[in-house]
Design an enzyme around this catalytic site. Structure first.
Site, PDB file in Angstrom:
ATOM      1  N   HIS A  57     -28.551  25.928 -18.408  1.00 58.55           N
ATOM      2  CA  HIS A  57     -30.020  25.906 -17.812  1.00 58.55           C
ATOM      3  C   HIS A  57     -29.656  25.153 -16.551  1.00 58.55           C
ATOM      4  CE1 HIS A  57     -31.643  26.272 -22.149  1.00 58.55           C
ATOM      5  NE2 HIS A  57     -31.488  27.649 -21.550  1.00 58.55           N
ATOM      6  N   GLU A  60     -31.052  21.311 -15.559  1.00 57.04           N
ATOM      7  CA  GLU A  60     -30.683  20.359 -16.566  1.00 57.04           C
ATOM      8  C   GLU A  60     -29.396  19.672 -15.834  1.00 57.04           C
ATOM      9  OE1 GLU A  60     -30.656  21.895 -20.361  1.00 57.04           O
ATOM     10  OE2 GLU A  60     -32.457  22.950 -20.383  1.00 57.04           O
ATOM     11  N   HIS A 150     -27.194  19.623 -22.631  1.00 52.78           N
ATOM     12  CA  HIS A 150     -28.463  20.026 -21.978  1.00 52.78           C
ATOM     13  C   HIS A 150     -29.304  18.703 -21.625  1.00 52.78           C
ATOM     14  CE1 HIS A 150     -28.576  24.468 -22.877  1.00 52.78           C
ATOM     15  NE2 HIS A 150     -27.232  24.155 -23.449  1.00 52.78           N
ATOM     16  N   GLU A 215     -28.829  17.475 -26.689  1.00 49.79           N
ATOM     17  CA  GLU A 215     -30.037  17.528 -25.683  1.00 49.79           C
ATOM     18  C   GLU A 215     -29.918  15.892 -25.352  1.00 49.79           C
ATOM     19  OE1 GLU A 215     -31.846  19.469 -24.565  1.00 49.79           O
ATOM     20  OE2 GLU A 215     -31.874  21.181 -25.809  1.00 49.79           O
TER      21      GLU A 215
END
Ligand SMILES: [Zn+2]
Length: 327
Positions: A57, A60, A150, A215
């Site tokens: 992404h 990010e 991420h 994450e």
């Protein structure tokens, strides 16, 4: 920071070239695939191989900055990795445009799902990234590991969490995996129960890698990340590379493992979703709290349950969130 931006622009301007840099510690090669770099230690004694990906992404940025810093340390001989590593910078065009993606979420196009979206520019990239992974992980005698890094848009009750992809034998999260996640500062592991078209899902299913979508915290633009918050993850990655192993010592604060209890689906015209837009991922629900009105009636929470990735604004047939339960 400008060096990193130049590096990304270089790729987007089609100026990427295949080349190698010989170092005391080994050889760092820019592979044919733009944004893919391979490090091979001079004396490779590790039985493991590691792929580290970032920017799947584009907006990010913290993991992109972390991997860039690690590469700089390798080039300046401050870090001498003892493991073969593949570094992947995922979606460089979206990085420059400060966007998560351009046409289609790249992290849903793996395991050949790109074939279903031939017009999306991310499809070409998913195919390229898969190819480079197959080439890198061509030796079954090595233990395969992949960390896809991420940061999240929505806040989370657990600031750092990891999504563990599905394996056919539905195996439990191993002690090695728990130790690794704990060392990365991960407080919760979401153990998924079906194959996904994410990058980490691809590695689990097609490469037989032990993999995670990690994450690491909240999303922020280049240069605006609170680097302090990412320090433990970065230190752990450096330690892994230096010691040449992802087998880390057990820590006292093991992450909580969550099982998926139910995929919440918008299943009819009068479907209602009762979780507020300010809900933080993994926040504990009250016992009996109303979650959704589905075709069968109102679904209420049981003890120890919470929601991850809530998103009520989806068409009929699609997922509004995951109902999870702490083990
Ligand atoms: Zn992401």
């Amino acid at each position: 920071m400008q060096d990193l931006i130049n590096f990304i622009e270089h790729i987007e301007n089609n100026e990427w070239e295949q080349k190698s840099l010989d170092l005391n510690s080994g050889r760092l090669t820019q592979l044919e695939t733009p944004g893919a770099l391979h490090f091979l230690p001079k004396e490779n004694v590790s039985s493991q191989k590691l792929a580290l990906s970032c920017g799947v992404h584009g907006n990010e940025t913290a993991p992109i900055e972390i991997l860039w810093d690690i590469l700089e340390s390798i080039k300046s001989h401050n870090l001498m990795p003892n493991i073969e590593v593949l570094f992947l910078f995922g979606h460089t065009k979206a990085m420059l445009e400060h966007k998560r993606f351009i046409d289609f979420n790249l992290n849903r196009l793996f395991s050949e799902n790109y074939k279903n979206y031939p017009d999306a520019q991310e499809s070409k990239r998913a195919h390229e990234l898969e190819s480079v992974m197959y080439t890198f992980f061509d030796a079954p005698s090595f233990e395969h590991w992949h960390l896809d890094l991420h940061t999240a848009i929505r806040g989370s009750h657990h600031e750092r969490f990891a999504v563990r992809p599905y394996y056919q034998d539905n195996r439990a999260v191993s002690q090695n995996e728990l130790n690794l996640c704990s060392a990365l500062g991960v407080q919760a592991i979401l153990k998924t129960v079906s194959a996904a078209t994410t990058f980490a899902g691809f590695s689990a299913t097609k490469i037989n890698a032990q993999s995670f979508t990690v994450e690491l915290g909240k999303v922020a633009p280049f240069g605006k990340n609170d680097l302090q918050k990412f320090e433990s993850a970065k230190k752990t990655l450096i330690k892994i590379l230096a010691q040449g192993s992802l087998h880390l010592t057990e820590s006292t604060d093991a992450p909580i493992v969550y099982d998926v209890k139910k995929e919440l689906i918008n299943d009819h015209d009068n479907y209602e979703f009762f979780i507020g837009s300010d809900y933080l991922n993994f926040s504990p629900l009250e016992e009996g709290q109303e979650i959704e009105r589905n075709e069968k009636g109102i679904l209420c929470a049981q003890k120890g349950q919470s929601i991850v990735f809530p998103n009520p604004h989806v068409p009929i047939g699609q997922r509004t969130g995951l109902l999870v339960q702490a083990q």
